[in-house]
Design a protein around this motif. Sequence first.
Motif, PDB file in Angstrom:
ATOM      1  N   PHE A   1       0.715  -1.155   0.192  1.00 48.17           N
ATOM      2  CA  PHE A   1      -0.050   0.025  -0.067  1.00 48.17           C
ATOM      3  C   PHE A   1       0.983   1.199  -0.020  1.00 48.17           C
ATOM      4  N   HIS A   2       0.275   2.524  -0.428  1.00 46.84           N
ATOM      5  CA  HIS A   2       1.130   3.625  -0.458  1.00 46.84           C
ATOM      6  C   HIS A   2       0.106   4.734  -0.334  1.00 46.84           C
ATOM      7  N   LEU A   3       0.584   6.157  -0.340  1.00 44.87           N
ATOM      8  CA  LEU A   3      -0.362   7.149   0.055  1.00 44.87           C
ATOM      9  C   LEU A   3      -1.326   7.185  -1.154  1.00 44.87           C
ATOM     10  N   PHE A   4      -1.332   6.875  -2.254  1.00 49.05           N
ATOM     11  CA  PHE A   4      -2.336   6.835  -3.217  1.00 49.05           C
ATOM     12  C   PHE A   4      -3.080   5.633  -3.538  1.00 49.05           C
ATOM     13  N   ARG A   5      -2.731   4.226  -2.707  1.00 46.36           N
ATOM     14  CA  ARG A   5      -3.491   3.288  -2.865  1.00 46.36           C
ATOM     15  C   ARG A   5      -3.483   2.783  -1.567  1.00 46.36           C
ATOM     16  N   LEU A   6      -4.695   2.844  -0.727  1.00 47.11           N
ATOM     17  CA  LEU A   6      -4.692   2.346   0.504  1.00 47.11           C
ATOM     18  C   LEU A   6      -5.701   1.227   0.754  1.00 47.11           C
ATOM     19  N   PRO A   7      -5.845   0.579   1.766  1.00 47.72           N
ATOM     20  CA  PRO A   7      -6.876  -0.472   1.835  1.00 47.72           C
ATOM     21  C   PRO A   7      -8.425   0.135   1.558  1.00 47.72           C
ATOM     22  N   GLU A   8      -9.296  -0.619   1.150  1.00 43.04           N
ATOM     23  CA  GLU A   8     -10.671  -0.147   0.400  1.00 43.04           C
ATOM     24  C   GLU A   8     -11.443   0.566   1.663  1.00 43.04           C
ATOM     25  N   SER A   9     -11.420   0.153   2.996  1.00 36.47           N
ATOM     26  CA  SER A   9     -11.970   0.790   4.129  1.00 36.47           C
ATOM     27  C   SER A   9     -11.438   2.028   4.286  1.00 36.47           C
ATOM     28  N   VAL A  10     -10.240   2.464   4.093  1.00 33.39           N
ATOM     29  CA  VAL A  10      -9.681   3.704   4.269  1.00 33.39           C
ATOM     30  C   VAL A  10      -9.975   4.580   3.139  1.00 33.39           C
ATOM     31  N   GLU A  11      -9.973   3.937   1.759  1.00 32.42           N
ATOM     32  CA  GLU A  11     -10.184   4.764   0.475  1.00 32.42           C
ATOM     33  C   GLU A  11     -11.760   5.121   0.759  1.00 32.42           C
ATOM     34  N   GLN A  12     -12.425   4.321   1.076  1.00 32.44           N
ATOM     35  CA  GLN A  12     -13.850   4.858   1.345  1.00 32.44           C
ATOM     36  C   GLN A  12     -14.026   5.781   2.329  1.00 32.44           C
ATOM     37  N   ARG A  13     -13.428   6.097   3.352  1.00 36.51           N
ATOM     38  CA  ARG A  13     -13.602   6.967   4.305  1.00 36.51           C
ATOM     39  C   ARG A  13     -12.986   8.209   3.564  1.00 36.51           C
ATOM     40  N   LEU A  14     -11.955   8.272   2.691  1.00 34.58           N
ATOM     41  CA  LEU A  14     -11.205   9.286   2.059  1.00 34.58           C
ATOM     42  C   LEU A  14     -12.172   9.805   0.873  1.00 34.58           C
ATOM     43  N   PHE A  15     -12.969   9.216   0.617  1.00 29.16           N
ATOM     44  CA  PHE A  15     -13.788   9.646  -0.742  1.00 29.16           C
ATOM     45  C   PHE A  15     -14.964  10.295  -0.122  1.00 29.16           C
ATOM     46  N   GLU A  16     -15.492   9.894   1.051  1.00 35.81           N
ATOM     47  CA  GLU A  16     -16.604  10.646   1.773  1.00 35.81           C
ATOM     48  C   GLU A  16     -16.061  11.948   2.517  1.00 35.81           C
ATOM     49  N   SER A  17     -14.776  11.830   2.908  1.00 34.97           N
ATOM     50  CA  SER A  17     -14.216  13.137   3.464  1.00 34.97           C
ATOM     51  C   SER A  17     -14.034  14.201   2.470  1.00 34.97           C
ATOM     52  N   VAL A  18     -13.592  13.579   1.210  1.00 38.37           N
ATOM     53  CA  VAL A  18     -13.346  14.624  -0.039  1.00 38.37           C
ATOM     54  C   VAL A  18     -14.665  15.098  -0.383  1.00 38.37           C
ATOM     55  N   GLN A  19     -15.718  14.396  -0.459  1.00 39.72           N
ATOM     56  CA  GLN A  19     -17.052  14.858  -0.807  1.00 39.72           C
ATOM     57  C   GLN A  19     -17.671  15.789  -0.067  1.00 39.72           C
ATOM     58  N   SER A  20     -17.411  15.787   1.202  1.00 41.80           N
ATOM     59  CA  SER A  20     -17.975  16.716   2.449  1.00 41.80           C
ATOM     60  C   SER A  20     -17.162  17.744   2.804  1.00 41.80           C
TER      61      SER A  20
END
Length: 174
Positions: free
Chosen positions: A82-101
């Motif tokens: 994993f790296h800064l731009f490819r993280l586990p799916e659970s973290v990616e989902q939280r990142l997506f939601e955070s960027v949206q809001s």
Amino acid sequence: MNGKTSEEGELGVKRIAALRLAVGMLGERDAAEWWTSAFLSPTSTSFLAPVFGGNTFQARYHGVLEAARRVHDERIGVGLVFHLFRLPESVEQRLFESVQSGSSDLAKTISSPESAKATLQSFVTQTVAAKSGPALMALPEAIETAGWVSEAASLYSAAFGAGVQCFPYFPSDR
């Protein structure tokens, strides 16, 4: 995030998103040229706004995310890392939601190259020697704590300062 309150977890996710944006901007073709994209350049909004309208910030974020992810994947590999731009799916989902809001807060991170550098520096907690190429970081379980952000920021900052490309990564525990 294991054992963390919701507020602590959200702060960690915002830190990761801000670090992604700072490194993303500093790695683009108008800066260090680690990747050839210009999604975070001042002129990109002019091109993206007619297509994405009110979601222009999200388009810029996802564009630079994909550009940086591809370069990191080429240099590190895909699969058991994993790296800064490819993280586990659970973290990616939280990142997506955070960027949206939270786009308005995150947009300050990339208002200029100076603000991107300041954001990167705000996460640096130690001086490290610049490393060229892939750089192994903490153990895989550290991904869930977001404590690794300062280690990654220190490595990226040293690399940008020295004019070398560095790709911090974690081994996967899977």
